[in-house]
Motif scaffolding. Structure first.
Motif, short mmCIF file in Angstrom:
data_model
loop_
_atom_site.label_atom_id
_atom_site.label_comp_id
_atom_site.label_asym_id
_atom_site.label_seq_id
_atom_site.Cartn_x
_atom_site.Cartn_y
_atom_site.Cartn_z
N ALA A 321 0.83 -1.20 0.00
CA ALA A 321 0.00 0.00 0.00
C ALA A 321 0.87 1.25 0.00
CB ALA A 321 -0.92 -0.01 1.22
N GLU A 322 2.03 1.17 0.64
CA GLU A 322 2.91 2.33 0.71
C GLU A 322 3.44 2.70 -0.68
OE1 GLU A 322 2.28 0.67 4.51
OE2 GLU A 322 3.07 -0.30 2.71
N ARG A 323 3.78 1.70 -1.49
CA ARG A 323 4.24 1.98 -2.85
C ARG A 323 3.13 2.61 -3.68
NH1 ARG A 323 8.03 -3.30 -4.43
NH2 ARG A 323 9.62 -2.91 -2.84
N GLY A 324 1.93 2.11 -3.49
CA GLY A 324 0.80 2.71 -4.21
C GLY A 324 0.58 4.15 -3.79
N LEU A 325 0.72 4.41 -2.49
CA LEU A 325 0.56 5.78 -2.01
C LEU A 325 1.62 6.70 -2.61
CD1 LEU A 325 -0.19 5.08 1.76
CD2 LEU A 325 -1.78 5.98 0.05
N LEU A 326 2.85 6.22 -2.71
CA LEU A 326 3.91 7.04 -3.30
C LEU A 326 3.64 7.33 -4.77
CD1 LEU A 326 7.10 5.43 -1.69
CD2 LEU A 326 6.09 7.68 -1.19
#
Length: 401
Positions: A321-326
């Motif tokens: 999810a963090e990569r998607g947020l970035l």
């Protein structure tokens, strides 16, 4: 009575889901028992009762068939209950309305003995008696849904929804079938094609005659037809989301990108900022479709509706999810940066009047970046919810109400 786990295994269980089939149940049981006697197969007739109130259970017990009471209502729920309680290594299932031919099941048994995991009956090859199938089902519903099923999943069968079918009990149990309604029949075929290695699916001709009931059938044409179609689409997210989404996203983005540098004239037709507006909408729609594919895939695999491939597991392992947020934040900031650049350009002109065409030509890419970025951020939060580890209930746990 209900089967126990330590009961001796038989070769064949003839399984009939039942909900108030007192008119036709006896003739179906006698036909099935007659087949077992003539063929010399070590088998049983199992009635999975779905809450009948017309004495169907007593009829089955009087004739020597075994009765298992399904705790949940629904066609699929009755069959799941029957499969779990069957003693046969192979199971042949069919409706208890006297429309299917329980006297000629040897082709199913032969294919199962030959190693097939699932053997489908084909009513169009075997023969459909006059009045046995409504014209709407015969000429529209079944051909269309079977064609869609063949296109999406390639089971190499011509009658996707035939209710008379045989299967290896353990193979079907391994699929962990979930649906409790009429979609169960489709789920069985679909998951048999999606599992790896792919199950061996074969087809034999069978006949269909007009059922012997005086009441209307449980099937509701348009309602259940739509449910089957919806189910096929959900299990084929590439066809529902990816292919149309990619076309819309790439086409829309390409048009916006080209027209950002100025209008284009093709023959006598000119394309400019108005086209950009619609192209940006097309791009957003396509991107949403791709995001829905990802969320649907996550939900379906996490819930056990879809099997997960090795490639999918690798992608999930590398995604967070963090990569998607970035990624979403990057797209969002690009959109903001374009907007700030437009304001700076406007300030260089003393904040005076601007040509509407020039303003819109820059504003559309800015708005597009902001929208795609925000959608990606929301999708990433939602995917994080779907992939959050959860405590599972053991298979042998008993939950009392």
């Amino acid at each position: 009575m209900t089967a126990t786990n330590d009961a001796a295994e038989l070769e064949l269980t003839i399984l009939m889901p039942c909900l108030n089939e007192a008119e036709t149940l006896e003739v179906c049981i006698r036909k099935a028992q007659g087949f077992l006697e003539r063929s010399g197969i070590d088998g049983e007739v199992l009635i999975s009762d779905n809450g009948s109130t017309d004495g169907s259970q007593e009829i089955a017990q009087r004739l020597g068939a075994r009765v298992s009471h399904a705790p949940l209502r629904g066609y699929g729920a009755a069959l799941i209950n029957g499969i779990e309680n069957a003693r046969g290594r192979y199971i042949i299932m069919g409706d208890a309305d006297d429309s299917y031919d329980f006297e000629n099941l040897q082709p199913f048994v032969d294919r199962l003995r030959g190693g097939a995991d699932l053997v489908m009956g084909n009513r169009f090859r075997g023969g459909i008696a006059p009045g046995a199938m409504p014209p709407l089902h015969k000429y529209l519903g079944n051909p269309v849904l079977s064609g869609i099923g063949e296109l999406f999943f390639r089971p190499n069968i011509g009658d996707f929804h035939c209710g008379l079918r045989g299967f290896n009990r353990e193979s079907i149990r391994d699929l962990d079938l979930q649906t409790t309604g009429m979609e169960f029949a489709s789920e069985m075929v679909v998951k048999s094609t999606l599992t790896r290695p792919k199950y061996r699916i074969e087809e034999v001709p069978t006949t269909l005659k007009k059922d012997g009931r005086s009441r209307p059938p449980h099937l509701r044409s348009w309602h259940d037809g739509w449910r089957h179609l919806r189910f096929l689409l959900i299990f084929a997210p590439r066809w529902l989301f990816v292919y149309p989404g990619l076309i819309a996203f790439i086409l829309g983005g390409l048009v916006v990108g080209v027209l950002s540098f100025g209008g284009v004239q093709i023959g006598s037709i000119g394309f400019d900022v108005t086209t950009m507006v619609y192209a940006s909408a097309l791009c957003v729609i396509g991107y949403q479709s791709l995001l829905f594919f990802w969320l649907t895939k996550l939900f379906a695999t996490e819930g056990g509706f879809l099997p997960s491939s090795d490639r999918y597991r690798r992608v999930v392992a590398n995604w967070s999810a963090e990569r998607g947020l970035l990624l979403g934040l990057l797209l969002f900031l690009i959109g903001i940066a374009i907007g700030i650049g437009q304001v700076i350009w406007w300030s260089s002109l003393g904040f005076g009047p601007l040509a509407a065409t020039d303003v819109v030509r820059v504003a559309i890419p800015s708005a597009l970046g902001i929208m795609l970025g925000f959608q990606t951020i929301l999708m990433s939060f939602f995917s994080g919810v779907l992939t959050t580890p959860r405590r599972s209930v053991p298979d042998d746990a008993v939950i009392e109400s």
